[in-house]
Design an enzyme around this catalytic site. Structure first.
Site, PDB file in Angstrom:
ATOM      1  N   ASP A 170      58.350  69.955  36.814  1.00 42.82           N
ATOM      2  CA  ASP A 170      58.966  70.798  35.796  1.00 42.82           C
ATOM      3  C   ASP A 170      57.954  71.750  35.171  1.00 42.82           C
ATOM      4  OD1 ASP A 170      61.809  69.674  35.456  1.00 42.82           O
ATOM      5  OD2 ASP A 170      60.586  67.881  35.389  1.00 42.82           O
ATOM      6  N   GLY A 171      56.793  71.226  34.815  1.00 48.42           N
ATOM      7  CA  GLY A 171      55.792  72.057  34.162  1.00 48.42           C
ATOM      8  C   GLY A 171      55.275  73.165  35.050  1.00 48.42           C
TER       9      GLY A 171
END
Length: 398
Positions: A170-171
Site C-alpha cells: 500500500d505504501g
C-alpha cells in the site's frame, strides 16, 4: 517562511478507501494539493474503523487522511453521482480504487468524467490493474505482497516466509501513484491540456523495488530464496547483536568500506583474507564472514560500537524501536515527527512529518484526518452549489 505550496492550485478528488489510494492523496495534500475525500454517508471510509483508536477515532486514519477535506456522497444514487461529476469539473486528478467496472456501473467512468472535464487525469489503483486475467479479483496489500514475490524472499532459511510488519504494498503504491499522477499532469499541461487514465496495480510499485531477482532469474535461472537479513548482491549486510543485548544494522558494500570496518573492529586480517577479498567472494562466503563479524561486534556495547565505527567512517546504525526514534536527536532536529492539534482526539497528536524538505515551498501538515463529512457545507453547498434542502433530503449532514 513562505506560505506558497508546491502543489497549490492542484485539485484532487479521492473516491477511495483503506490505505493505498488514500496514501497517494496524502502525499499530494502534504505538498498543498486540495484533496477532497468522498466518503459513504454514515460509515465513511472503512479505514475509520481500522487499527488502534482513541475517543472512538481511528488513529491511523488521522495520519493517512491528513490535510484533506471530507464530504459524503452515496455513489449509488443520482445525487451522489452528480456530486462527483460537479467535483470533476474543476479537478485535475480523480483517484479511485474500486474493482474494475464499478465506476462505470455508477455512471462515473472516464468517458463520462472526461466529457465533463477533458483535462481530468483519472488514477485507477486496483489490486491487479484494469487488464489481465486476474483484473477482476479483489486485492489487498497482504495478498499482493505475496503475489509480487516480496513475501517469498522475506524471512529466515527453512522458516516460513514473513509478511512485512507494515503496509509495504500500500505504501509503495501510494508513493508511485502520486508520482504517476504528477507525471500525467506534466504531460497534460505540455501537450494540449487533455487528461488520460493512469492504471496502477497495487503490486507493481513494490515489485519494482525488489532488486535484481527478475534479471538474475532471467539470465541465470536463479530463484532467490529467504536469506534472513542478507541479500544476494552484497556482503556483509546483516543485523548484529552487541554485548549489551542490543542490535545494529551494518553493511560494507565496497572493498574500501569493508577494510575500514575490519580495522575499526581490530580484525584487519579479514580484509586480506582471499575469501573476502572482493564483494563476490564475500557473498560466496557470507555465512563464515557473518560469524567472524558477530564475534568481533559482540565484544562491544552498542553505543561504544557505533562510536568506534563512525569514527572510522564505517556504515552502521542502531536497530531502533519507535521509542528510540522518538527520542533520537537527529529525528528531532529534522522534525521527522510533528505534533498536530486535533479536536477529536482532544489535543496534539504526533505523526510522521512530510517527507523531504523544499527550500522555498515546503510541505506541511495543517490538520489531521477530518471528521466524516466535515466539509459538506463548504464544498457541496458553497463551492458546488447544492442546496441545503437537497442534501438534507438525502440524509447528508451540513
Amino acid at each position: 517562511m513562505t506560505t506558497a505550496k508546491a502543489l497549490q492550485g492542484v485539485r484532487v478528488i479521492e473516491v477511495a478507501n483503506f490505505l493505498a489510494a488514500p496514501s497517494m492523496g496524502m502525499h499530494l495534500a502534504d505538498y498543498g494539493a486540495d484533496v477532497v475525500k468522498v466518503e459513504r454517508p454514515g460509515s465513511g471510509d472503512e479505514f475509520r474503523k481500522w487499527g488502534l483508536g482513541k475517543n472512538g477515532v481511528a488513529l491511523y486514519f488521522k495520519v493517512i487522511n491528513r490535510n484533506k477535506r471530507s464530504v459524503t456522497a452515496d455513489l449509488r444514487t443520482p445525487l451522489g453521482q452528480d456530486i462527483v461529476k460537479r467535483l470533476a469539473r474543476t479537478a485535475d486528478i480523480l483517484v479511485e480504487n474500486y474493482r474494475p467496472g464499478t465506476m462505470e456501473k455508477w455512471g462515473l467512468g472516464y468517458d463520462v468524467l472526461s466529457a465533463v472535464n477533458p483535462g481530468l487525469v483519472m488514477m485507477r489503483l486496483t489490486g491487479y490493474g484494469q487488464t489481465g486475467p486476474a483484473a477482476h479479483k479483489p486485492g489487498f496489500g497482504t495478498a499482493l505482497e505475496g503475489f509480487a514475490g516480496a513475501v517469498y524472499i522475506s524471512g529466515e532459511p527453512e522458516r516460513p516466509p514473513l509478511l512485512p510488519g507494515f503496509g509495504l504494498a500500500d505504501g509503495s503504491a501510494g508513493i508511485m501513484g502520486a508520482f504517476l499522477a504528477l507525471a500525467a499532469l506534466r504531460e497534460r499541461d505540455a501537450n494540449g491540456g487533455r487528461g488520460q487514465v493512469v492504471d496502477l496495480a497495487l503490486y507493481e510499485a513494490m515489485f519494482g523495488l525488489l532488486g535484481p531477482f527478475v534479471i538474475d532469474h532471467d539470465q541465470h535461472g536463479i530463484v532467490q530464496e529467504r536469506m534472513g537479513s542478507r541479500v544476494p548482491w552484497v556482503a556483509p549486510r546483516n543485523t548484529y547483536r552487541t554485548r549489551d543485548g542490543r542490535w545494529v544494522s551494518l553493511s560494507a558494500s565496497s572493498n574500501q568500506t569493508f577494510a575500514r570496518l575490519c580495522r575499526a573492529l581490530a580484525i584487519p586480517e579479514l580484509a586480506a583474507d582471499p575469501r573476502f577479498a572482493e564483494n563476490r567472494d564475500r557473498i560466496a562466503n557470507a555465512e563464515a564472514l557473518d560469524r567472524l563479524l558477530q564475534d568481533a561486534i559482540g565484544r562491544f556495547d552498542r553505543d561504544a560500537l557505533i562510536a568506534t565505527l563512525e569514527a572510522a567512517e564505517a556504515v552502521v546504525a542502531p536497530v531502533n524501536s519507535i521509542a528510540d526514534i522518538a527520542a533520537d536527536p537527529h529525528i528531532q532536529a529534522r522534525e521527522s515527527i510533528v505534533a498536530v492539534d486535533d479536536k477529536e482526539l482532544g489535543g496534539p497528536v504526533r505523526m510522521q512529518n512530510v517527507a523531504g524538505r523544499f527550500s522555498r515551498t515546503p510541505g506541511r501538515i495543517a490538520h489531521a484526518g477530518p471528521p466524516l463529512g466535515a466539509h459538506n457545507r463548504q464544498v457541496l453547498i458553497e463551492e458546488l452549489g447544492f442546496s441545503a434542502e437537497e442534501l438534507a433530503a438525502a440524509g447528508l449532514p451540513t
